[in-house]
Design a protein around this motif. Sequence first.
Motif, PDB file in Angstrom:
ATOM      1  N   SER D  41      87.655  29.037  24.983  1.00  0.00           N
ATOM      2  CA  SER D  41      87.016  27.838  24.474  1.00  0.00           C
ATOM      3  C   SER D  41      86.779  26.975  25.539  1.00  0.00           C
ATOM      4  N   GLN D  84      83.100  27.138  18.122  1.00  0.00           N
ATOM      5  CA  GLN D  84      84.253  27.877  17.109  1.00  0.00           C
ATOM      6  C   GLN D  84      84.478  27.455  15.779  1.00  0.00           C
ATOM      7  N   ASP D 167      80.902  30.296  21.234  1.00  0.00           N
ATOM      8  CA  ASP D 167      82.494  30.259  21.178  1.00  0.00           C
ATOM      9  C   ASP D 167      82.694  30.976  19.770  1.00  0.00           C
ATOM     10  N   GLU D 168      82.984  32.506  19.931  1.00  0.00           N
ATOM     11  CA  GLU D 168      83.217  33.429  18.913  1.00  0.00           C
ATOM     12  C   GLU D 168      82.415  33.045  17.651  1.00  0.00           C
TER      13      GLU D 168
ATOM     14  N   GLY E 145      91.691  27.365  18.203  1.00  0.00           N
ATOM     15  CA  GLY E 145      91.132  27.823  16.868  1.00  0.00           C
ATOM     16  C   GLY E 145      92.324  28.784  16.364  1.00  0.00           C
TER      17      GLY E 145
HETATM   18 MG   LIG Z   1      88.885  29.096  21.044  1.00  0.00          MG
END
Ligand SMILES: [Mg+2]
Lengths: 263, 267, 267, 263, 263
Positions: D41, D84, D167-168, E145
Motif C-alpha cells: 500500500s 484497499q 490496492d488489492e 489492511g
Molecule cells: Mg495494504
Amino acid sequence: ANPDPSTLKVALLPDENAATIIKKNKALQDYLEKKLGKKVQLIVTTDYSSMIEAMRHGRLDLAYFGPLSYVLARQKSDIEPFAAVKQKGKTTYQAVLIANTSSGINKIGDIAGKNVAFGDKASTSSHLIPKSMLAEKNLYAGKNYKEHFVGAHDAVAMSVQNGHAQAGGLSKPIYETLVQRGMIKPQKVKVIATSKPFPQYPWTMRSDLNPQLKQKIRTAFLEINDPAVLKPFKAEGFGAVTDKDYNVVRNLGSLLKLDLSKF
Amino acid sequence: MSLSAEFSPFLRARRLAWNKALVTIVILAVVVAGCCYYAGLFDVERLTEGFPSLVSLIGEMFPPDFEQWKSWVKPLVDTLAMSVGGTAIAVIVSIPLAVLAARNTSPHPLVFYVFRGLLNGLRSIPELIMGIVFVAAVGFGALPGVLALAFHSIGMVAKFFAESIEHVDPAPVEAARASGCSSLQVIVHGIFPQVFSQMADTAIYRWEYNFRASTVMGMVGAGGIGFELIGSLRIMQYQEVSAILIVILAMVTLVDAFSSYLRKKTQ
Amino acid sequence: MSLSAEFSPFLRARRLAWNKALVTIVILAVVVAGCCYYAGLFDVERLTEGFPSLVSLIGEMFPPDFEQWKSWVKPLVDTLAMSVGGTAIAVIVSIPLAVLAARNTSPHPLVFYVFRGLLNGLRSIPELIMGIVFVAAVGFGALPGVLALAFHSIGMVAKFFAESIEHVDPAPVEAARASGCSSLQVIVHGIFPQVFSQMADTAIYRWEYNFRASTVMGMVGAGGIGFELIGSLRIMQYQEVSAILIVILAMVTLVDAFSSYLRKKTQ
Amino acid sequence: MIQLENISVKYGKTVALHPVSLDIKDSQFTVLLGSSGAGKSTFLRCLNLMNPLESGNIRVSGFEGSWEKRALQILRRETGMIFQQHQLIERQTALQNVLMGRLGYHSFFRTLFPLSKAEQELGLQCLKRVGLLDKALCRVDELSGGQQQRVGIARVLAQKPKTILADEPVASLDPATADKVLNLIHTICKEDGISAVVSLHQVDLAKKYGDRIIGLAAGRVVFDGQPDELSERQVEALYQNRLVDSEFARSGQLMNIPVPFVS
Amino acid sequence: MIQLENISVKYGKTVALHPVSLDIKDSQFTVLLGSSGAGKSTFLRCLNLMNPLESGNIRVSGFEGSWEKRALQILRRETGMIFQQHQLIERQTALQNVLMGRLGYHSFFRTLFPLSKAEQELGLQCLKRVGLLDKALCRVDELSGGQQQRVGIARVLAQKPKTILADEPVASLDPATADKVLNLIHTICKEDGISAVVSLHQVDLAKKYGDRIIGLAAGRVVFDGQPDELSERQVEALYQNRLVDSEFARSGQLMNIPVPFVS
Ligand SMILES: [Mg+2]
Ligand SMILES: Nc1ncnc2c1ncn2[C@@H]1O[C@H](COP(=O)(O)OP(=O)(O)OP(=O)(O)O)[C@@H](O)[C@H]1O
Ligand SMILES: Nc1ncnc2c1ncn2[C@@H]1O[C@H](COP(=O)(O)OP(=O)(O)OP(=O)(O)O)[C@@H](O)[C@H]1O
Ligand SMILES: [Mg+2]
C-alpha cells in the motif's frame, strides 16, 4: 426561619463592583456587629427577584430595596421597612424626565409620538414615576408614545444622549451623578420635568424576627451618624419609614390603570 | 519462564499507561472535589434544608397562567425572526471560518491559531455587552438583537463546525485528494457530506439557544418573548412565568421536530 | 437508444432528489431572508449610520485599564472553582442521561422521548430563573451558583453527549455485541472509547461557558469575575471592561491549552 | 512513464519502504506481490504522491519541474486509485461516490451543481461495468463488502485515468468476480494504453495478467521481472521473508494459561 | 449443534436470504462459498443471532427455550465472530481490541479495571499466534489492511469460543499468510472440537480445509455437501448464477459517451 439568627445576612445592591462595595461598607458591618452583638454578613447581588425570594424563604434578614420592588415583595412575603436614606433632611427622592436637546422636546406634552426609554420594568424611578408623569398629561405607552426598556438608569441616559430615544425617565440622583462624571453632556441632554418627591429606597427586614431584635436593628440604623458608615450611601443619616409611606407608590399603580396586587 | 519474559515489556508498558491514566484521574478528582468543597457542595444540611423551599417555589408556578397569551404573540414572532436571522448569519459566516480553524483543513498552522484565537475572543464577549454595543450603534429594536446574536453565535458555531471537521473519517477525504480534487473540492465533496448532519445539529442547537437568549435581548431593549418573561418575573407573576416557559419549550420542540423532519426528507 | 432508456430511471430519480433538495433550500432561503428583512438587516442606511458609534464605543475600551487587577484575583479563583464544580457535576450526571437519550443506546423509544424531553425542558429554563430558585432554596453564595450552573449545563451537555453517541461508528459496537458483552459493557467498551474525545470537547466548551456565565453568579451574590465585568460595565468603565475581557480570554485559553495537553498525554 | 529515484518512506520510526529506484513504463500492467505489511500500500501511495517521502524523487512524464499544487491535482486526476479499504463516503449513494471521480475535471464552482447528463450516464455505465447498476442509488453502507469494493473500482473507471493504481482491488471478491473485474481493468488498460500497478494476493492472477511482477518483502524490492521468471521457490521466499511468521508453524493450540471462564 | 429452521432475512425489500433449514454439526469445519452479494455475511450473522430474522427459528444445543438477553450474551461469548471489515476500534491499540474478546467473561464492574495478568498474556499470545506481537501496542489505524484483519482473528482466539464464525477471514492476506491463518483456525478447531463456519473466496482453500461446503447464490443454498462432491461445473455455476454479471463479458471498453475532459 430562625427569629434570632446568630449571623445577620444583609444584602446590598451594587452601584460599583462587588469587592469595592463590600470594602466600602466594612464600616457599616463593624457598626452593626458592635451595636447588635451579632455577626453580620454582607451580600452583594444584582437582582431584586433573587433578593425577594431569598427574603421570603428566610435566607436573608435585612435588605435594601427599590420602592416598587418593596411594594411587590411585600404582597407575597412578610417583610417590613424601617429606615430610609436621609438626604438634605428628607427621606424622599425624585425622578426626572429628560430629552435630547435636538429632539425639539421642551415640555412633557411634546413627547407625544416619540420614543421613550425606561430602565427596568420593576424600577420605580426609571419606569413607574416617569410613566405616571406622562400619564398625568394623558400620554399612555403604546397609544401616545413608544416605550423601550433598556435595563438600567445609565442606559436610559445614554440612549437619550445618542438619540435612539428622544426622551427617557430615570432617578434624579443618578442623573446628576452621570452629569458630574461627564458621561452625559448637558448640551446634548436636558431635564424637562422633575417629579414630586417619593419615599427613598427602604431598608427592610423579615417581620418574623424577634421583636427585641427588630427594635435593636431599627435604633441601630436610626442612630448612625458616623460619616464613614454613611459615606457609601451619600446620606446624612437614616430616617424612620413605615409601610404606609409607600402608599404613594401603590397609588401610582391605579393612576396607570395597573392593579398593583396583580401587577 | 521465557514466554513471560517475552510478554513482560508489553505488560509493563500497559501497566505504566494505566498508572499514568490513574494518576491523571486522581488529580482530576482531587481538583474537582476541592472545587466542590469550596463551593459548599458537601454541606448536606444546607442542601436538605433547601429542599422544602424549592418545592414551595416550584409549587407557586402551578398552574401556569395563560391568560395573557394574546400579548405574547407579537414578541414570539419577533423572537422567532431575530433568532432565525441571527443564527443564519452566524452559520453562513461560520462555514469558512471553521474551515480555516480546523487543524486538518487550515492552510497553515498559523492561520489555524489566528482563527481559533479569533473565535475564542468572540466567545469571551458576553451577549449582554454585545447587546449594549449594538443598541448603542444602531438603536432599539430587532436589528441590534440580530447582530448581537449573530456575532456571539459565530464564536461557538464555528468552533463546533471546526471540531466536526477535525473528527471526520479521513478515508474518503483521501480518495477525493487522490482523484485530483482541488482543496476546495475536497472540502465540499469529501468533508461536508460527512459533517453535514453534525453541522445541522449544531445550527439547530444554536437556533434554540438564540431563541432562548432573547432574555438578554429583552434586557437591552431588543424586545421579544424573553422580555415578557423577565417582565413577569420582575412583578412576581410566577404562574405567568411558567406559562411563558411552556410556550418557549413548545416553540422550540415544534421547530426542532420540523427541522428534523426536513433533514430526513432532504437526506 | 436502449442504453439511455436503461439509465433514465436513475437519472430521473436523481433529478427528482435534486429538485426536492432545491425546493427545500429555496424555502429555507426565503424564510431566512424574511426573518432578516423583518429584523431590519436590509436597512443598509441604519447599519452604515451605526458604524461610527460602534467604532467610537470600541475606541472607548482602549487602552485596557488593568489598574484594579489585584481586586480580580479572588473573583477569578472563585469563578474557577465554581465553574469546575458545576461542570463536573453536569458531566457526571449527563453520562447516564445521554445513554438514555441517545437513539442507539436507549433501552426503549419511550425512554428516549422522555429523556430528550427532560433535557429540552432543562434547557428552556433560563439561568436567571435557575439562579433565583436555588437562592431561595439554599441562600446566597457559591453553592446556589454551582447548582444553577450544573442544572442548566446538564440540558446541553447531555444532549451533545447523546448526539456524539448517535454518530458513533457502528462496526466496533457490533463486534462488542458479537463477543457477548452485556449492554453496559457494549456502551463502556464499544462506544465510550469512540466518543471520549468528543465528550471531552463538549465538557471543556461547557466549562468555558460556565466560566463566562456571569449573570447567574452576579445574581446569587457569588461574585466571580463575570460579576466584576458587569459591575464595571454598569459604572461605564469601558477600559476596565476590556481589561477584564482580556483576563477572561487569557484564563480560558490557558485552561484550554492545559486540558488539550492533558488529553494528549492520557490518550 | 513514472520514475522513482531512491524513494523511501518512514512512519515514525518504522521504515515502511527502503530506498528504491525503478521505472513504471507506459501501458505496462505491473503486479505487486508481497506479504501482509510488506509495504505494498505504501509503495502504491508513493506513485501518485499521496505519501510524504522520506527521501528521493518521483518524475512522471508530462509533468516536468516541481510538484506544485495544480500539477499534483492534474497528476492525480490522471492517476486513478483503487483503495484497499474502499474509502467511500458511507452515507452517500454508490453513484454519488462514483461521480466523485469526475470532480477533478471541473472548476470548483461548477461542481456545486449536478454534473451533466453525459457524465451521470458515464457514472451509471461504470457501475454497470462492475455489475452494480441496480445498486446505483443505494447508500454505500447498505452494500456488501465486495459490492463496496466494486464501487471503488467504478469510481476510478469514471475518472478515465492514464494510470491506474489498485490496492488489492479484488481482495473481497469471489474468484469468478475477481477474475472478471481484473480482466475488465486489464482490458481497459490494454485498449487505452493505460499503465497499471496492481497489488494482488493471488499469485495465479498475478501471473495471468501481469506484464511485470514486483515482489516486496519488509519494505524492500526482492523481485522485479517478468511473470515467467517468478519460480515457485521465489514465491515461497517472498512470503517467507518475514520476521514474525516463524511462530505460525509450531502448533495450533493455544498455550494452557489458566483463564477464568466465567466472571 | 446449530439448527436453522426455515430462517430468512430481508433488508427493506431486498430478500438477502430465502428460507433455509440446515444443521451445523459440532466440530465440523464448514466453508461458505458464493459470489459477492450472495448473502454469505448475512448467513453468518444469523448463526449468532446478530441479524433480526424475517422468519424461522434457530436452535443451539445447550441453549433451550427462548433467546432472552443473558442467554444471547452467553451464546455470543461462546461464538467467536471474525468480521469482513475487521470492526475494530481504530483509536485503540491492537491489544485493547483483542482483550475486548474477554469482556463477556466478566461482570460489568470488573471490566472497568484492567484485566488480570493471565488474560493480558492470553491476549498477547493470541497476537503472537497471528504474527503481530510486535504491533500489540500500536493503534489499530496505524496497521496495514492485512494486519487489521489479523487483529480481528486474534480477538476471536482470545474469546476461546466453542464455535467460530469467520467472514472472509483471509481476504486481505497474501496466500502464504492466508494459508497459515486458516491452518491455525483449522487446527484450533480440530484440537478443541470447535465447530467453524468460514466464508471464503478461494475454492482451493475451501476444498483443502472444509469438511463440508455450502454454496450460496442470490440468497439461496445451491450446494450443500462434501468438498469432493463439488465439481468444476458446480463451482462455475455457483459464481455464474447471478443476474448482474451478464454485462461483464461483453467488452472491456467503456462506451464512447462524449465527456468533457477539462472544465
Ligand atoms: Mg495494504
Ligand atoms: N444493511 C443492509 N441494508 C440493505 N441491504 C443490505 C444490507 N446489508 C446487505 N444488504 C444486501 O443484501 C445482499 C447480501 O449481502 P451480504 O453482505 O450478505 O453479501 P455477501 O455474500 O457477504 O457479499 P460479499 O462477498 O460481497 O461480502 C446484498 O445484495 C446487499 O446489497
Ligand atoms: N499510518 C501508519 N502509521 C504507522 N505505521 C504504518 C502506517 N501505515 C502503515 N504502517 C506500517 O508500515 C508497514 C507497511 O504497511 P503497508 O500498509 O504498506 O503494508 P501492505 O503491504 O499494504 O500490507 P497489507 O497486505 O496487509 O495491506 C506495516 O508494518 C504497517 O504497520
Ligand atoms: Mg460479505
